[in-house]
Design a protein around this motif. Structure first.
Motif, PDB file in Angstrom:
ATOM      1  N   ARG A  75       0.835  -1.210   0.000  1.00 13.60           N
ATOM      2  CA  ARG A  75       0.000   0.000   0.000  1.00 13.60           C
ATOM      3  C   ARG A  75       0.867   1.256   0.000  1.00 13.60           C
ATOM      4  O   ARG A  75       0.579   2.231  -0.691  1.00 13.60           O
ATOM      5  N   ALA A  79       0.990   4.232  -2.805  1.00 12.40           N
ATOM      6  CA  ALA A  79       0.720   5.617  -2.410  1.00 12.40           C
ATOM      7  C   ALA A  79       1.821   6.553  -2.880  1.00 12.40           C
ATOM      8  O   ALA A  79       1.566   7.716  -3.236  1.00 12.40           O
ATOM      9  N   ARG A  82       1.730   8.653  -6.158  1.00 14.04           N
ATOM     10  CA  ARG A  82       1.020   9.936  -6.265  1.00 14.04           C
ATOM     11  C   ARG A  82       1.993  11.075  -6.512  1.00 14.04           C
ATOM     12  O   ARG A  82       1.773  11.927  -7.364  1.00 14.04           O
ATOM     13  N   GLU A 116      -5.680   4.439  -6.886  1.00 16.34           N
ATOM     14  CA  GLU A 116      -5.418   5.428  -5.843  1.00 16.34           C
ATOM     15  C   GLU A 116      -4.525   6.566  -6.332  1.00 16.34           C
ATOM     16  O   GLU A 116      -4.888   7.750  -6.201  1.00 16.34           O
ATOM     17  N   GLU A 119      -6.300   8.598  -9.250  1.00 10.94           N
ATOM     18  CA  GLU A 119      -7.390   9.459  -8.783  1.00 10.94           C
ATOM     19  C   GLU A 119      -6.863  10.720  -8.104  1.00 10.94           C
ATOM     20  O   GLU A 119      -7.396  11.820  -8.307  1.00 10.94           O
ATOM     21  N   GLU A 120      -5.807  10.583  -7.305  1.00 15.97           N
ATOM     22  CA  GLU A 120      -5.259  11.778  -6.653  1.00 15.97           C
ATOM     23  C   GLU A 120      -4.591  12.696  -7.677  1.00 15.97           C
ATOM     24  O   GLU A 120      -4.677  13.925  -7.577  1.00 15.97           O
ATOM     25  N   ALA A 136      -8.277  -0.830  -9.373  1.00 14.46           N
ATOM     26  CA  ALA A 136      -8.061  -0.849  -7.927  1.00 14.46           C
ATOM     27  C   ALA A 136      -7.148  -1.993  -7.519  1.00 14.46           C
ATOM     28  O   ALA A 136      -7.355  -3.145  -7.909  1.00 14.46           O
TER      29      ALA A 136
END
Length: 294
Positions: A75, A79, A82, A116, A119-120, A136
């Motif tokens: 995860r 992240a 981004r 994730e 989308e950001e 996803a």
């Protein structure tokens, strides 16, 4: 196609109501999966698989799960994509999206990247979350120091991904068709890879983008191909007749002028000669006295 004959009998360049962008190597100059691979020292192996899929040499479905199984992205590593996307925004991407919104043209992102970070990144570019589709990733909520989750985010082990249309080379067309279903107006897709070229059937115009990676198969078959390291030409292509006059902000007018200059000087290929003639004709409405940025 929305290219209709004007009363003179000549083809008229249309205006577009919807513009769909790919993400990796289109809005951002990185491929998210390659960033994950680089952090593990597996960049060469994964990049060769990615390139083969994007060039249309193998189906995306053949490599999608294999790459993630090799990388096992946690995860936290997902992240971290981004910031990678944000650090490598393609020139004029934000300005073009803002100008499209100024013209009341709806903007979407449809990507085979992980949801994730995509989308950001979309939010960073000014694209509404409801207009984003991506894949996803799943993570094991009981892995890592899960007992500390009440104190903030904790890292979690990779547990797979939600398969579906965006993990197949020919699946993006289905996603775009569903996204645009029932919405009036002409649509346009901008992307760099074979999956984007496959999705051309779902829109009225496909614009290939070679500003990050030039993929010869896409360049040879795209109705319009941008061979410049900027998305600026997308704005005049999408705006249509009178679009220039409807732009009010100086930033929008500058990026239109830059894109128009690139179209006029040959950085954009339009396969149909009549359509190119009409695209050039739509550019005459803007008094482009600013010097286009390089």
């Amino acid at each position: 196609m929305p290219f209709e004959a004007a009363p003179s009998g000549r083809v008229r360049w249309p205006g577009f109501s919807h513009v769909v962008f790919d993400c990796d190597s289109t809005l951002s100059s990185v491929e998210g999966i390659d960033v994950l691979a680089a952090s593990l020292g597996l960049e060469e192996e994964v990049a060769s698989m990615t390139d083969a899929a994007m060039a249309g040499e193998v189906d995306l479905e053949e490599v999608y799960g294999a790459r993630l199984a090799m990388l096992q992205p946690s995860r936290q590593s997902v992240a971290e994509l981004r910031s990678a996307y944000k650090r490598h925004v393609v020139d004029d991407a934000r300005e073009v999206i803002a100008a499209l919104h100024e013209l009341e043209i709806a903007v979407y992102i449809v990507s085979g990247g992980l949801a994730e970070p995509v989308e950001e990144f979309a939010i960073h570019l000014g694209v509404a979350p409801d207009n984003v589709r991506a894949v996803a990733a799943r993570h094991d909520g009981l892995s890592g120091q899960w007992w500390l989750s009440s104190q903030g985010p904790v890292d979690q082990d990779y547990a797979g991904y939600d398969g579906g249309a965006l993990t197949r080379s020919d699946g993006k067309a289905d996603v775009i068709a569903a996204l645009l279903d029932g919405k009036p107006g002409a649509s346009m897709l901008v992307g760099d890879g074979a999956s984007d070229l496959h999705a051309a059937a779902a829109v009225d115009l496909f614009v290939g983008f070679g500003g990050v990676v030039r993929r010869e198969h896409v360049a040879a078959h795209a109705a319009v191909y941008v061979d410049a390291a900027t998305l600026a030409p997308v704005l005049p292509i999408a705006a249509g007749p009178g679009g220039a006059e409807r732009l009010e902000s100086q930033a929008a007018r500058r990026v239109f002028a830059k894109g128009a200059h690139l179209i006029e000087t040959g950085a954009v290929t339009v396969r149909d000669a009549r359509q190119r003639e009409q695209l050039i004709a739509t550019l005459s409405g803007l008094n482009r006295q600013e010097t286009p940025r390089g």
